[in-house]
Design a protein around this motif. Structure first.
Motif, PDB file in Angstrom:
ATOM      1  N   GLU A   1       0.998  -1.107   0.064  1.00  0.00           N
ATOM      2  CA  GLU A   1       0.101   0.011   0.050  1.00  0.00           C
ATOM      3  C   GLU A   1       0.829   1.262  -0.120  1.00  0.00           C
ATOM      4  O   GLU A   1       1.805   1.555   0.808  1.00  0.00           O
ATOM      5  N   VAL A   2       0.491   2.199  -0.967  1.00  0.00           N
ATOM      6  CA  VAL A   2       1.400   3.348  -0.981  1.00  0.00           C
ATOM      7  C   VAL A   2       0.292   4.414  -1.087  1.00  0.00           C
ATOM      8  O   VAL A   2      -0.704   4.532  -1.840  1.00  0.00           O
ATOM      9  N   SER A   3       0.179   5.370  -0.235  1.00  0.00           N
ATOM     10  CA  SER A   3      -0.503   6.786  -0.120  1.00  0.00           C
ATOM     11  C   SER A   3      -1.804   6.181  -0.322  1.00  0.00           C
ATOM     12  O   SER A   3      -3.002   6.732  -0.901  1.00  0.00           O
ATOM     13  N   GLY A   4      -2.442   5.153   0.482  1.00  0.00           N
ATOM     14  CA  GLY A   4      -3.690   4.784   0.513  1.00  0.00           C
ATOM     15  C   GLY A   4      -4.208   3.686  -0.570  1.00  0.00           C
ATOM     16  O   GLY A   4      -5.398   3.212  -0.506  1.00  0.00           O
ATOM     17  N   SER A   5      -3.323   3.314  -1.465  1.00  0.00           N
ATOM     18  CA  SER A   5      -3.832   2.372  -2.662  1.00  0.00           C
ATOM     19  C   SER A   5      -3.026   1.366  -2.672  1.00  0.00           C
ATOM     20  O   SER A   5      -1.752   1.281  -2.242  1.00  0.00           O
ATOM     21  N   ARG A   6      -3.813   0.133  -3.141  1.00  0.00           N
ATOM     22  CA  ARG A   6      -2.922  -1.147  -3.397  1.00  0.00           C
ATOM     23  C   ARG A   6      -2.502  -1.464  -4.407  1.00  0.00           C
ATOM     24  O   ARG A   6      -2.893  -1.060  -5.396  1.00  0.00           O
ATOM     25  N   TYR A   7      -1.191  -1.897  -4.495  1.00  0.00           N
ATOM     26  CA  TYR A   7      -0.580  -2.373  -5.793  1.00  0.00           C
ATOM     27  C   TYR A   7       0.031  -3.663  -5.697  1.00  0.00           C
ATOM     28  O   TYR A   7       0.747  -4.064  -4.503  1.00  0.00           O
ATOM     29  N   GLY A   8      -0.207  -4.541  -6.673  1.00  0.00           N
ATOM     30  CA  GLY A   8       0.338  -5.933  -6.790  1.00  0.00           C
ATOM     31  C   GLY A   8       1.631  -6.250  -7.329  1.00  0.00           C
ATOM     32  O   GLY A   8       2.066  -5.507  -8.013  1.00  0.00           O
ATOM     33  N   ALA A   9       1.852  -7.299  -7.404  1.00  0.00           N
ATOM     34  CA  ALA A   9       3.221  -7.945  -7.727  1.00  0.00           C
ATOM     35  C   ALA A   9       3.419  -7.631  -9.426  1.00  0.00           C
ATOM     36  O   ALA A   9       2.217  -7.776 -10.125  1.00  0.00           O
ATOM     37  N   GLY A  10       4.447  -7.485  -9.831  1.00  0.00           N
ATOM     38  CA  GLY A  10       4.640  -7.320 -11.236  1.00  0.00           C
ATOM     39  C   GLY A  10       4.367  -5.815 -11.434  1.00  0.00           C
ATOM     40  O   GLY A  10       4.463  -5.494 -12.935  1.00  0.00           O
ATOM     41  N   ASN A  11       4.492  -5.037 -10.681  1.00  0.00           N
ATOM     42  CA  ASN A  11       4.307  -3.656 -11.001  1.00  0.00           C
ATOM     43  C   ASN A  11       5.213  -2.514 -10.708  1.00  0.00           C
ATOM     44  O   ASN A  11       5.883  -2.742  -9.232  1.00  0.00           O
ATOM     45  N   MET A  12       6.022  -1.695 -11.542  1.00  0.00           N
ATOM     46  CA  MET A  12       6.811  -0.631 -10.846  1.00  0.00           C
ATOM     47  C   MET A  12       5.946   0.594 -10.692  1.00  0.00           C
ATOM     48  O   MET A  12       5.009   1.112 -11.592  1.00  0.00           O
ATOM     49  N   LEU A  13       5.921   1.316  -9.455  1.00  0.00           N
ATOM     50  CA  LEU A  13       5.317   2.599  -9.268  1.00  0.00           C
ATOM     51  C   LEU A  13       6.452   3.745  -9.089  1.00  0.00           C
ATOM     52  O   LEU A  13       7.353   3.586  -8.714  1.00  0.00           O
ATOM     53  N   ILE A  14       6.210   4.796  -9.950  1.00  0.00           N
ATOM     54  CA  ILE A  14       7.018   6.070 -10.473  1.00  0.00           C
ATOM     55  C   ILE A  14       6.387   6.779  -9.078  1.00  0.00           C
ATOM     56  O   ILE A  14       5.298   7.107  -9.039  1.00  0.00           O
ATOM     57  N   LEU A  15       7.486   7.232  -8.518  1.00  0.00           N
ATOM     58  CA  LEU A  15       6.857   7.976  -7.125  1.00  0.00           C
ATOM     59  C   LEU A  15       6.952   9.493  -7.355  1.00  0.00           C
ATOM     60  O   LEU A  15       7.960  10.056  -7.999  1.00  0.00           O
ATOM     61  N   SER A  16       6.177  10.285  -6.695  1.00  0.00           N
ATOM     62  CA  SER A  16       6.299  11.606  -6.574  1.00  0.00           C
ATOM     63  C   SER A  16       7.298  12.207  -5.308  1.00  0.00           C
ATOM     64  O   SER A  16       7.725  11.048  -4.546  1.00  0.00           O
ATOM     65  N   ALA A  17       7.796  13.435  -5.449  1.00  0.00           N
ATOM     66  CA  ALA A  17       8.549  13.566  -4.078  1.00  0.00           C
ATOM     67  C   ALA A  17       7.894  13.596  -2.991  1.00  0.00           C
ATOM     68  O   ALA A  17       8.793  13.478  -1.939  1.00  0.00           O
ATOM     69  N   SER A  18       6.596  13.561  -2.781  1.00  0.00           N
ATOM     70  CA  SER A  18       5.950  13.295  -1.594  1.00  0.00           C
ATOM     71  C   SER A  18       5.822  11.991  -0.875  1.00  0.00           C
ATOM     72  O   SER A  18       5.764  11.850   0.264  1.00  0.00           O
ATOM     73  N   ALA A  19       5.737  10.980  -1.792  1.00  0.00           N
ATOM     74  CA  ALA A  19       6.097   9.581  -1.337  1.00  0.00           C
ATOM     75  C   ALA A  19       6.993   9.248  -0.319  1.00  0.00           C
ATOM     76  O   ALA A  19       8.185   9.514  -0.673  1.00  0.00           O
ATOM     77  N   SER A  20       6.620   8.897   1.131  1.00  0.00           N
ATOM     78  CA  SER A  20       7.616   8.607   1.847  1.00  0.00           C
ATOM     79  C   SER A  20       7.614   7.260   2.640  1.00  0.00           C
ATOM     80  O   SER A  20       8.508   6.998   3.254  1.00  0.00           O
ATOM     81  N   SER A  21       6.517   6.488   2.318  1.00  0.00           N
ATOM     82  CA  SER A  21       6.631   4.994   2.942  1.00  0.00           C
ATOM     83  C   SER A  21       5.671   4.217   2.188  1.00  0.00           C
ATOM     84  O   SER A  21       4.914   4.608   1.255  1.00  0.00           O
ATOM     85  N   LEU A  22       5.817   2.817   2.438  1.00  0.00           N
ATOM     86  CA  LEU A  22       5.038   1.957   2.044  1.00  0.00           C
ATOM     87  C   LEU A  22       4.595   0.715   2.999  1.00  0.00           C
ATOM     88  O   LEU A  22       5.549   0.577   3.870  1.00  0.00           O
ATOM     89  N   ARG A  23       3.438  -0.054   2.805  1.00  0.00           N
ATOM     90  CA  ARG A  23       3.203  -0.986   4.076  1.00  0.00           C
ATOM     91  C   ARG A  23       2.925  -2.207   3.018  1.00  0.00           C
ATOM     92  O   ARG A  23       2.181  -2.147   2.310  1.00  0.00           O
ATOM     93  N   ALA A  24       3.464  -3.367   3.748  1.00  0.00           N
ATOM     94  CA  ALA A  24       3.375  -4.711   2.946  1.00  0.00           C
ATOM     95  C   ALA A  24       1.848  -5.225   3.521  1.00  0.00           C
ATOM     96  O   ALA A  24       1.369  -5.185   4.707  1.00  0.00           O
ATOM     97  N   LEU A  25       1.133  -5.256   2.510  1.00  0.00           N
ATOM     98  CA  LEU A  25      -0.330  -5.897   2.747  1.00  0.00           C
ATOM     99  C   LEU A  25      -0.193  -7.562   2.904  1.00  0.00           C
ATOM    100  O   LEU A  25      -1.117  -8.112   3.580  1.00  0.00           O
ATOM    101  N   GLU A  26       0.642  -7.972   2.481  1.00  0.00           N
ATOM    102  CA  GLU A  26       0.966  -9.605   2.752  1.00  0.00           C
ATOM    103  C   GLU A  26       2.712  -9.638   2.581  1.00  0.00           C
ATOM    104  O   GLU A  26       3.197  -8.729   2.247  1.00  0.00           O
ATOM    105  N   ASP A  27       3.275 -10.807   2.753  1.00  0.00           N
ATOM    106  CA  ASP A  27       4.643 -10.923   2.825  1.00  0.00           C
ATOM    107  C   ASP A  27       4.971 -10.589   1.297  1.00  0.00           C
ATOM    108  O   ASP A  27       4.549 -11.109   0.238  1.00  0.00           O
ATOM    109  N   SER A  28       5.949  -9.949   1.202  1.00  0.00           N
ATOM    110  CA  SER A  28       6.523  -8.924  -0.094  1.00  0.00           C
ATOM    111  C   SER A  28       7.814  -8.987  -0.418  1.00  0.00           C
ATOM    112  O   SER A  28       8.456  -8.893   0.694  1.00  0.00           O
ATOM    113  N   ILE A  29       8.183  -9.122  -1.591  1.00  0.00           N
ATOM    114  CA  ILE A  29       9.460  -8.769  -1.845  1.00  0.00           C
ATOM    115  C   ILE A  29       9.615  -7.476  -2.766  1.00  0.00           C
ATOM    116  O   ILE A  29       8.754  -7.294  -3.814  1.00  0.00           O
TER     117      ILE A  29
END
Length: 293
Positions: free
Chosen positions: A206-234
């Motif tokens: 989860e980044v900024s309140g939205s869920r993202y799954g495996a196989g995706n690259m997320l291009i971040l803005s300058a404000s992005a500061s943290s992420l949370r694992a919704l399941e065991d993740s690499i």
């Protein structure tokens, strides 16, 4: 926040080897100096697998290749004479500069079977270093700082982040890190770099309140500061300072279109030395390619 989502596009490299191509992407050619990003596997390789799955000898200019595995083993051989197996949580860093050739083979899998899973990235060299002499280095253990905290096992692959610096020679400011995250773990995203991205190799975050799954690259803005694992993740974190636009043609990267054309000619005419063990086997120049800025 997330500015762009880049899904991996599955590609066959022949012989049963399949990868997920992430960079370059039509809307995002690079992230900092990272110009190429492939997700290898996960793929089970049975004992006795054919040599057709190997990545035969091929050339590079103007970049560094960065090979990093979560599981499995690959054997690197290059035209400088280096022969080095890479295992999980190790780094093979090859700087092509003015030109190098190498192969990557699955000899352990051929002997006993294996499970391949990892990332291959390319880092474009700054203009003043594009034509340096080629080099190769292998890194493990103390070269690559590791940490454990709050459900995260982290390893810095290259560059500087989290107050740490990897003992891997880089030629422009960047960071590249691997996080194994338990469900619910929260990780800071390194700041201080103009361009940053997250790649989810497995699991979901989860980044900024939205869920993202495996196989995706997320291009971040300058404000992005943290992420949370919704399941065991690499998760892979990467970024750095831009080095300027680059032409990309097959395995060649350069700020000069003319230099790309010269590399193409050199490969076609056989003037680039092959690894000693690969003299009779190499990848010919693909017929359908275009030079992309």
């Amino acid at each position: 926040m997330v500015e762009l989502i880049i899904p991996q596009r599955r590609r066959s490299l022949g012989g049963g080897l399949e990868i997920g191509r992430v960079l370059p992407f039509v809307k995002q050619k690079m992230v900092g100096p990272f110009i190429f990003f492939d997700h290898m596997g996960p793929l089970s390789l049975p004992k006795g697998i054919s040599s057709t799955v190997d990545v035969r000898a091929h050339p590079h200019i103007g970049l560094s290749t960065v090979t990093y595995l979560f599981s499995g083993e690959m054997m690197h051989r290059d035209s400088l004479g280096y022969e080095q197996a890479i295992n999980p949580r190790e780094v093979n860093w090859m700087t092509a500069g003015k030109g190098i050739t190498h192969s990557e083979r699955f000899e352990r899998a051929r002997a006993i079977g294996d499970h391949l899973h990892g990332i291959q990235a390319w880092v474009a060299l700054p203009f003043e270093y594009e034509e340096i002499s080629p080099s190769f280095s292998h890194h493990a253990d103390d070269d690559l700082p590791q940490w454990r905290a709050n459900g995260i096992v982290g390893q810095l692959i290259a560059g500087s982040a989290y107050g740490l610096t990897a003992n891997v020679k880089t030629l422009s400011p960047l960071f590249y890190a691997h996080l194994d995250m338990m469900t619910g773990a929260i990780a800071e995203i390194p700041d201080g770099y103009k361009e940053r991205a997250i790649y989810i190799a497995s699991g979901s975050v989860e980044v900024s309140g939205s869920r993202y799954g495996a196989g995706n690259m997320l291009i971040l803005s300058a404000s992005a500061s943290s992420l949370r694992a919704l399941e065991d993740s690499i998760v892979m974190l990467l970024g750095g300072e831009p080095v300027g636009p680059r032409y990309l043609y097959w395995n060649f990267v350069s700020s000069s279109e003319a230099r790309i054309a010269q590399a193409v000619s050199d490969w076609q005419t056989g003037s680039m030395k092959l690894p000693d063990a690969d003299d009779a086997e190499f990848i010919p120049l693909p017929e359908k390619q275009s030079i992309q800025p």
